[in-house]
Design an enzyme around this catalytic site. Structure first.
Site, PDB file in Angstrom:
ATOM      1  N   SER A   1     -43.513  17.876   1.931  1.00  0.00           N
ATOM      2  CA  SER A   1     -42.206  17.264   1.865  1.00  0.00           C
ATOM      3  C   SER A   1     -42.074  16.179   0.807  1.00  0.00           C
ATOM      4  O   SER A   1     -40.951  15.810   0.461  1.00  0.00           O
ATOM      5  CB  SER A   1     -41.847  16.672   3.228  1.00  0.00           C
ATOM      6  OG  SER A   1     -42.778  15.686   3.603  1.00  0.00           O
TER       7      SER A   1
ATOM      8  N   LYS B   1     -41.355   7.585  -1.623  1.00  0.00           N
ATOM      9  CA  LYS B   1     -40.696   8.679  -0.902  1.00  0.00           C
ATOM     10  C   LYS B   1     -39.587   8.132  -0.013  1.00  0.00           C
ATOM     11  O   LYS B   1     -39.759   7.086   0.633  1.00  0.00           O
ATOM     12  CB  LYS B   1     -41.743   9.405  -0.051  1.00  0.00           C
ATOM     13  CG  LYS B   1     -41.222  10.640   0.690  1.00  0.00           C
ATOM     14  CD  LYS B   1     -42.343  11.262   1.537  1.00  0.00           C
ATOM     15  CE  LYS B   1     -41.907  12.574   2.177  1.00  0.00           C
ATOM     16  NZ  LYS B   1     -42.991  13.172   2.991  1.00  0.00           N
TER      17      LYS B   1
ATOM     18  N   SER C   1     -48.064  17.254   3.288  1.00  0.00           N
ATOM     19  CA  SER C   1     -46.872  16.894   2.507  1.00  0.00           C
ATOM     20  C   SER C   1     -47.130  16.047   1.274  1.00  0.00           C
ATOM     21  O   SER C   1     -46.232  15.891   0.446  1.00  0.00           O
ATOM     22  CB  SER C   1     -45.854  16.184   3.416  1.00  0.00           C
ATOM     23  OG  SER C   1     -45.165  17.120   4.213  1.00  0.00           O
TER      24      SER C   1
END
Lengths: 447, 447
Positions: B163, B88, B187
């Site tokens: 996210s 990420k 997330s």
């Protein structure tokens, strides 16, 4: 004990706990006699001083009789056995009113002893009453309370300082030899300084706060006030659950880091000179040190104290603002404006400040500086002249004490002399766990 | 993998890490082959998905060659040796751009690996690139990022959730078998649920966050996404610094506490039914439980996340607001309005919630509930219809996941089936230290 027309010196003036305790144990004096002496001194003196909110005559005499009976049976609880003590009125004493200095709690009666009170009782002390506190302990002047301002025994037109103002005045006037206070930004040490007695704020967490009304939970410390640092030491050891131990003299030279107070807050030069001169004794190696990171320290103290204080009072501020004094309502409202993100940053800045202080205390054994920037102003003053400028009084009172609440390290205020006829204190700051060393040095400075 | 005209299934679809690792170790496949397969899948598929911000072809191939060389020399780093992973884009990878999904960091290149990345490399994994993150990880939809929205491989008109949206999409599309995410309110688990893969949020503190850009420091968790829960387990053990261990089957009956999701947040009844039905397997003793203290939990999560998030961004919000997307700027500004006293109370309420969860996990071994209240909405949607009412999407995405961030307990989302053709997840929540048990049960539910 000087000005004023009324008598301002009680029985306990110039008598140490060690001396009194020895007389009790020898059978020369009964605990009941000491309690009656305290009650008489309060009756004679407190009209002009207002050190007490509540005097618990019956409870005190019962406790004193029990102390005498125990001694008669051969049970000796140690140095505090039979010694009268006063307790700040934000600390619970079972069956006695605890007002927090506030109209919100004017009729509030506590059902249990706070842990610190229980420990004093376990050590044999006799609680004679509750002392005037600045409303909710949120003020350094000691002159906002539902029972009116406490007044300085050295000059009753002057403030005691606060928030443990009644405890400072009760000891200074000789009404009791020992009193409990609390200290969130200096509330034990400030009245000690302004009233001319000793006051000790232990390391954070060393004395439990259970049963003590919170001001700012991560800055609150229970502490003691007494005429001498040795008496503070005796009270502290009982509060911290430590065995009574004779004080030990350390013969070796001690390194002291003198913090010029103006790096923290503008300070009356006579106060600075008086506190510094108190260190001019043999065996102290004094040099100047200047801590870094003061901006972060100030931000952290403010955000933490304000956020935690408003968290205690949010509903009272919203629902019953009229029950607060104007001063305390104003600061509580301002406290509520602190943002959450500022509190979060303050936690980091507190850690940084703790690191700064720990590093200084790796270089020197103790730090030293004045306790307050000024001697006692008049009651109700909110500004003070320092170095030719009128400045807010709050900073001049807490500016030199709050750093040690944030750091959580033990700090002792001891009488350093007088400025314009009013007492001022010297502050010694040490490492947690090295309290005996701190007291040993204090007894060299102010025997 | 269904709709859309382009190819939406990459090499790693339906291939487990255990299977791939076995092939690498047997010499049937080289690590370089797997990396090339990942790069080809990204080339073929990512145009319509936007799972990746940055693909590090050269770095990946170098790492793969090294992995092959090590195996040739007899050095086997374990189950992840030679396995491609995606990271990420709020997690530092040395020498690679880390944008945080934000124009503020559009050109920011990290100089060191985050600790979690270093641990994956130590376990032999090959980092192939950085995945799309909702801007600063502050959003559950995955469609606000400086490189544009990530898109759901099951239907590119729909959001991935976030996210860690790019990580969810990269795994779901078969571009990589494993991806790192972070999870502050859900997330990792939300994109796992919406994209039809498994996602694991470890216990708080089990995986270091050093080198991970903070959203809310006391709620942030580094986690993993993979096609299967067993692959999550392999990734988790490497991240937590635990020895690789074969999964262990527990034969005994397991007590599961089903939390009817509507007690936490209004939930699509088909989602509830699908998640609940996934538990209808032998050996699970499922009964209903309803946690107390939900108001305090909600207040605490909000005050803590908002205060801590604004503390990270205060200067950027004040000085360069134009560089934020409107959504993230709005929530950061709102976050700044949280009061310090609310944060202080939230710390207490968090402790209370932890107590509630610990007590539930004394009654049952695991808690179960859906992961999200709805399947994936369309990109840019901000409201969703649930039970006939239009409600804000944010709550429908994080409403069932955030309680476990506040509690700090491990939580796993696993594919539970489909609602209206879109995947939804079942969440299993367990005790810290009992992660193996959690994974063992998960493998019974979703083999």
């Amino acid at each position: 004990m000087s000005t004023g027309t009324q008598q301002t010196t009680g029985f306990f003036h110039s008598r140490t706990i060690d001396e009194l305790g020895g007389q009790v144990r020898a059978g020369d004096v009964r605990a009941v006699d000491l309690t009656q002496a305290a009650l008489r001194a309060i009756d004679a003196l407190d009209g002009g001083i207002n050190a007490f909110v509540t005097v618990d005559r019956e409870g005190a005499l019962r406790a004193a009789e029990k102390a005498d009976a125990e001694l008669a049976e051969g049970r000796d609880r140690g140095p505090l056995h039979g010694i009268p003590v006063a307790v700040k009125d934000i600390i619970d004493v079972a069956g006695v009113r605890t007002t927090m200095g506030s109209a919100h709690f004017a009729d509030h009666v506590s059902t249990e002893d706070a842990e610190c009170v229980a420990r004093l009782r376990e050590a044999g002390a006799v609680v004679v009453g509750k002392t005037t506190t600045h409303e909710f302990a949120f003020g350094a002047t000691g002159d906002r309370a539902c029972n009116g301002p406490s007044r300085n025994p050295h000059d009753p037109t002057r403030m005691t300082g606060g928030s443990s103002g009644g405890s400072g005045a009760a000891v200074a006037a000789g009404m009791v030899p020992l009193a409990l206070g609390t200290d969130t930004g200096g509330s034990v040490r400030i009245p000690a300084s302004l009233c001319g007695v000793a006051g000790f704020k232990p390391a954070y967490g060393a004395v439990p706060t259970a049963g003590v009304f919170p001001l700012s939970q991560t800055l609150d410390h229970v502490g003691v006030l007494a005429a001498t640092t040795e008496d503070c030491r005796l009270g502290y050891r009982a509060l911290a659950g430590l065995r009574p131990m004779p004080s030990r003299e350390h013969g070796s030279e001690v390194s002291i880091g003198w913090i010029p107070p103006d790096v923290l807050h503008p300070t009356d030069p006579q106060v600075t000179a008086t506190a510094r001169a108190a260190l001019d004794v043999d065996g102290l190696d004094v040099r100047e040190v200047r801590p870094a990171g003061l901006d972060g320290m100030l931000r952290a103290f403010g955000a933490i104290q304000f956020s935690e204080a408003h968290a205690v009072h949010a509903e009272r501020v919203a629902d019953a603002p009229q029950l607060f004094t104007d001063d305390v309502l104003a600061i509580l409202r301002k406290a509520g404006e602190t943002a959450g993100w500022q509190y979060v940053r303050a936690l980091t800045e507190r850690d940084e400040w703790r690191g700064v202080v720990a590093a200084l205390l790796d270089e020197v054994e103790l730090l030293a500086l004045p306790t307050t920037c000024v001697p006692a102003p008049e009651v109700d003053e909110r500004q003070v002249e320092v170095q030719g400028a009128r400045i807010p009084l709050r900073g001049a009172l807490i500016g030199l004490t709050r750093p040690w609440n944030l750091a959580g390290v033990p700090a002792l205020s001891l009488p350093a002399g007088a400025v314009r006829g009013l007492p001022v204190g010297l502050q010694l700051v040490g490492r947690p766990g090295q309290e005996d060393r701190l007291f040993a040095v204090a007894s060299r400075v102010s025997p």
